[in-house]
Design an enzyme around this catalytic site. Structure first.
Site, PDB file in Angstrom:
ATOM      1  CD  GLN A 291      -2.742  -1.245   2.480  1.00  0.00           C
ATOM      2  OE1 GLN A 291      -2.599  -0.444   3.408  1.00  0.00           O
ATOM      3  NE2 GLN A 291      -3.618  -2.240   2.549  1.00  0.00           N
TER       4      GLN A 291
ATOM      5  CG  HIS B 242      -3.282  -0.170   7.669  1.00  0.00           C
ATOM      6  ND1 HIS B 242      -4.075  -0.497   8.735  1.00  0.00           N
ATOM      7  CD2 HIS B 242      -3.821  -0.816   6.597  1.00  0.00           C
ATOM      8  CE1 HIS B 242      -5.047  -1.324   8.341  1.00  0.00           C
ATOM      9  NE2 HIS B 242      -4.903  -1.514   7.024  1.00  0.00           N
TER      10      HIS B 242
ATOM     11  CE1 TYR C  23     -13.533  11.825  16.591  1.00  0.00           C
ATOM     12  CE2 TYR C  23     -11.258  12.358  17.108  1.00  0.00           C
ATOM     13  CZ  TYR C  23     -12.561  12.761  16.899  1.00  0.00           C
ATOM     14  OH  TYR C  23     -12.909  14.083  17.019  1.00  0.00           O
TER      15      TYR C  23
ATOM     16  CE1 TYR D 138     -10.498  -6.512   6.155  1.00  0.00           C
ATOM     17  CE2 TYR D 138      -8.420  -6.427   7.349  1.00  0.00           C
ATOM     18  CZ  TYR D 138      -9.394  -5.802   6.588  1.00  0.00           C
ATOM     19  OH  TYR D 138      -9.276  -4.470   6.275  1.00  0.00           O
TER      20      TYR D 138
END
Length: 431
Positions: free
Chosen positions: A138, A202, A307, A318
């Site tokens: 990523q 990530h 958060y 997953y």
């Protein structure tokens, strides 16, 4: 420029587009009234019964929203007529699109190239001077943002996965685009996030300038079980949003500045992986972050708040088990953490966000657009009083992963798809 956006509810967009590459059209003038709820038996998002767009089973079986309307909002339709033009083809995994003042577009490609695409669709040669990237997994060249004073200083900011001894990490650089747009000059890295870690997942990362002139940077927590808890640690940049000055220094007002053991760039904490962020017209910062199997979140970010990730989250792992980390098993609510304004289960896989403020489509103003990767759609949210009251899914017939969505100076929306032979689209009023 990633500017401020408004967030009051207004009518928007047409029904899903037809597939193909030629210009396409949206809803006709005699379609249903703008933002008409899809009424039938089903969910509710307010006082009126309606049908939510999402009717599949949730992954988090038995999980309940903390507030009414927090998930599965009313499906809405609108009657704005629009065309979709394929401006350019042949981009290589573009990650961001940034409209320039003269109608050209600056595009980053994950592999490490930055290009200028003309308003007529000519793809330029790679811009020289971009920092080296680690493009595994990523990683790569990620977001780009123009200086608020780009018209005079020609400064471009970008985030990227920086190769480092022992691994890699998200960093932010700035440079001045040459007059001929062939190269970046005076390049320097203004933020090296830490810690360095050796994997390929990530990294975040979106860049957005706030109305205060500061640069807001979104991060991921690097995905690994061992790094998840760092989203809760003030001594790590992982799983945070950050606020820095355009020169990379720490501005006044950051909530953890001066606190022992805390990194002063931190603005908020408890995030998983944020690849979509935008400011609204009231100067408020919103992020949309990837969940696991279920649990993509829309959050209105405030200084110093937590958060939740990985101790508070919706969805499941997953592999199907409950979400866990060294901090224990996650719950959907946890004291000291903020609830998302809205969440999706199943997920949309969000990337790129835009509050619409243009004049080309007055009826679109103030709605929030979000790109969908795995969901292969453009999501439009109607938001009233910090609650999502309507959701519309667009471009579904094109079957393309949407990586970024941005508003141009002409009021059109510009979109890049996520693929090796990718496309750049322009959504404009029907001719």
């Amino acid at each position: 420029m990633r500017q401020t956006r408004a967030v009051l509810a207004v009518p928007l967009l047409a029904s899903a587009l037809l597939a193909g590459c030629s210009p396409q059209t949206g809803a006709s003038a005699d379609a249903a009234p703008a933002d008409t709820p899809q009424v039938a038996g089903g969910g509710q998002s307010g006082s009126q019964p309606c049908t939510p767009l999402e009717t599949r089973d949730a992954n988090g079986a038995g999980q309940q929203p903390a507030a009414r309307g927090q998930t599965r909002a009313c499906g809405v339709r609108s009657n704005v007529a629009f065309d979709v033009q394929v401006v350019a083809r042949g981009l290589n995994k573009p990650w961001s699109v940034e409209p320039l003042p003269d109608g050209a577009l600056l595009v980053t490609e994950k592999g490490g190239t930055m290009r200028i695409v003309s308003a007529t669709g000519q793809i330029g040669q790679p811009v020289a001077g971009v920092t080296p990237v680690d493009a595994r997994g990523q990683g790569g060249l990620l977001d780009a943002a123009l200086s608020p004073n780009f018209a005079t200083d020609r400064t471009v900011f970008w985030s990227f996965t920086e190769p480092r001894e022992g691994g890699n990490g998200t960093s932010v650089a700035r440079g001045v685009l040459s007059a001929d747009r062939a190269r970046l000059e005076q390049v320097r890295v203004i933020l090296h996030t830490r810690p360095t870690y050796n994997n390929n997942m990530h990294f975040g990362s979106r860049l957005a300038f706030g109305p205060d002139g500061m640069l807001y940077v979104t991060m991921g927590e690097r995905s690994a079980r061992e790094t998840r808890p760092q989203a809760q640690e003030p001594g790590s940049h992982l799983g945070k949003t950050l606020r820095i000055s355009p020169d990379g220094s720490v501005p006044q007002g950051n909530p953890l500045a001066g606190r022992a053991g805390a990194l002063p760039e931190i603005w908020s904490m408890g995030h998983r992986n944020i690849q979509a962020a935008a400011f609204d017209g009231q100067g408020r910062f919103w992020v949309i972050e990837h969940g696991t199997r279920g649990g993509d979140e829309l959050n209105r970010v405030e200084a110093g708040k937590n958060y939740g990730w990985p101790i508070a989250a919706y969805g499941i792992e997953y592999q199907g088990a409950a979400i866990t980390s060294a901090l224990g098993e996650a719950a959907t609510t946890r004291p000291g953490t903020e609830q998302p304004v809205y969440y999706w289960d199943p997920v949309i896989a969000p990337s790129g966000a835009q509050f619409y403020t243009g004049s080309a489509f007055p009826a679109w103003r103030n709605s929030l657009f979000i790109g969908g990767l795995a969901s292969m759609r453009l999501v439009r949210l109607v938001i009233e009083n910090d609650r999502v009251t309507g959701e519309e899914h667009l471009l579904t017939d094109r079957n393309k992963r949407i990586r970024d969505v941005r508003q141009g100076p002409d009021g059109a929306l510009y979109i890049v798809t996520d693929e090796d032979n990718a496309e750049l689209w322009r959504i404009s009023p029907r001719r």
